[in-house]
Design an enzyme around this catalytic site. Structure first.
Site, PDB file in Angstrom:
ATOM      1  N   ASP A   1      26.286  24.955  34.123  1.00  0.00           N
ATOM      2  CA  ASP A   1      27.040  24.102  33.203  1.00  0.00           C
ATOM      3  C   ASP A   1      28.329  23.626  33.871  1.00  0.00           C
ATOM      4  OD1 ASP A   1      25.164  24.697  31.292  1.00  0.00           O
ATOM      5  OD2 ASP A   1      26.533  25.746  29.940  1.00  0.00           O
TER       6      ASP A   1
ATOM      7  N   ASP B   1      17.171  24.038  25.579  1.00  0.00           N
ATOM      8  CA  ASP B   1      17.796  25.050  26.430  1.00  0.00           C
ATOM      9  C   ASP B   1      16.827  26.216  26.649  1.00  0.00           C
ATOM     10  OD1 ASP B   1      19.865  26.163  27.937  1.00  0.00           O
ATOM     11  OD2 ASP B   1      21.374  25.747  26.407  1.00  0.00           O
TER      12      ASP B   1
END
Length: 432
Positions: free
Chosen positions: A222, A161
């Site tokens: 997301d 990430d």
């Protein structure tokens, strides 16, 4: 703007380093498996919620389900840990360690358990001072050490990430992690969130470079447990398909995020739509649902053999939207190996089932060809469909009809797949 230029320079310098390109021979088809995040998030309260918290028990149980309920044989092989698995501090030697209460046996023992069931283990890191959930991140000076730790544990995939890092740090760190993973000698699929933190589009994102650094990458937001979220992802991906589609292929995939089929936010029709549209995008199939309690109808969608065969097609060409009607019907095409194709007819209507009439000629299929058609969901077949024949499909609101088409007769000239075409030229098999 200055930061962007600096970031670009740093990236150019990083790419000049020898032996950087990933070239790990992995993810030659889109990865398939299970990922904890969307369904289980950062639930670390194992006292109040032992069944659903991020702990080794959750991953042991999901591994059992993948191995015993027919998933593994279909290709769903990765069990992927997401954020919030680690202790809040590194150990005395500066190494990442799992939370001792929630993962008392450690990650190596979990990897061994997963491997013994014919599965692979994925883990999560973050190229920054902290992960998105506030756990220890991997700063540039720790990239090599963390890659080595993951390899020693027996990890098979890393999702890296990008919270709490600058564009310049990302431009240096993502390629550096690719090099470090290669240097471990262990095959580790590399999933990058890099483009999602840079807006997903050129000039900030160079997809040619990205494909040399990462096996798959998150481009956009997301996913959440809602149809609105699925639609927002579809809208972005297909609005930008001229940039995104040519970037995908064996070993390097666009990742529109997890499958939320089996959760709470999608209807039956919408679940079928997500599966079909992710498949036509050549997307990774990473489920994020509770496999212990999944409904038969959701399982049937996710275990559709022909759907998975299309998703895993060895040519690895990402599909495109080729028609957008005023009637709110959209048509998507994915060219497949051996002259086959997948078509998805998708309805954004919210009123009633819609009768959509078209022909393969209107969809730019080769003249004088004849096809065998199989409906991917119903299994029904149509034999002898000629390019010029009109046909109709009934598409439910927010639903799809998906076809697999295989040529039984072709024109005198063989037709070949063209991987990339200039924007505006359409996207279809072409006679050469």
């Amino acid at each position: 703007m200055e930061a962007a230029v600096l970031s670009g320079l740093a990236l150019a310098l990083a790419l000049a380093l020898p032996g950087l390109a990933l070239e790990n021979g992995l993810a030659l088809t889109p990865p398939m498996g299970w990922l904890a995040w969307e369904r289980f998030r950062c639930n670390v309260d194992c006292r109040a919620d032992p069944r659903n918290c991020i702990s080794e028990t959750l991953f042991f149980e999901m591994a059992d389900r993948l191995a015993e309920d027919g998933w593994r044989e279909l290709g769903y092989k990765y069990i992927n840990i997401d954020d919030c698995w680690s202790a809040k501090q590194r150990d005395a030697a500066g190494r990442l360690v799992p939370d001792p209460e929630r993962f008392p046996r450690g990650i190596k023992a979990l990897a061994d358990y997963v491997h013994a069931r014919g599965l692979k283990l994925g883990i999560y890191g973050d190229l920054g001072t902290l992960t998105c959930g506030g756990y220890p991140g991997t700063t540039l000076d720790l990239v090599e050490q963390d890659a080595q730790t993951f390899a020693e544990w027996g990890v098979d995939m890393l999702k890296l990430d990008g919270c709490y890092s600058s564009g310049e740090e990302q431009a240096k760190g993502y390629p550096e992690m690719a090099r470090a993973l290669n240097a471990t000698g262990r095959p580790i699929v590399y999933s990058c969130s890099w483009p999602a933190y840079q807006g997903g589009l050129p000039p900030k994102v160079n997809y040619t470079i990205l494909a040399e650094v990462c096996n798959l990458w998150r481009n956009y937001d997301d996913i959440q447990d809602s149809w609105d979220s699925v639609l927002s992802i579809l809208d972005w991906f297909f609005a930008n398909q001229d940039v995104l589609q040519p970037a995908a292929g064996p070993g390097h995939w666009n990742d529109p995020d997890m499958l939320i089929i089996g959760n709470f936010g999608l209807s039956y029709e919408q679940s079928r739509s997500q599966m079909a549209l992710w498949t036509v995008m050549a997307a990774p199939l990473l489920m994020s649902t509770d496999l212990r309690t999944i409904s038969p109808s959701a399982k049937e969608i996710l275990q559709n053999r022909l759907m998975i065969q299309i998703n895993q097609d060895p040519l690895g060409i990402q599909g495109r939207r080729i028609v957008k009607e005023k009637s709110h019907i959209e048509v998507f095409l994915r060219p497949l190996s051996q002259g086959a194709s997948a078509l998805v007819f998708f309805s954004r209507r919210t009123d009633m089932p819609f009768l959509y009439t078209t022909s393969l000629a209107k969809l730019h299929f080769p003249e004088d060809a004849v096809y065998e058609v199989q409906d991917v969901y119903s299994g029904k077949t149509i034999s002898g469909l000629k390019t010029g024949d009109s046909f109709s499909v009934v598409i439910n609101p927010s639903g799809v009809v998906m076809w697999y088409l295989y040529p039984t007769a072709l024109p005198a000239q063989h037709w070949h797949i063209v991987r990339q075409q200039a924007p505006g030229e359409g996207f279809h098999p072409i006679l050469l």
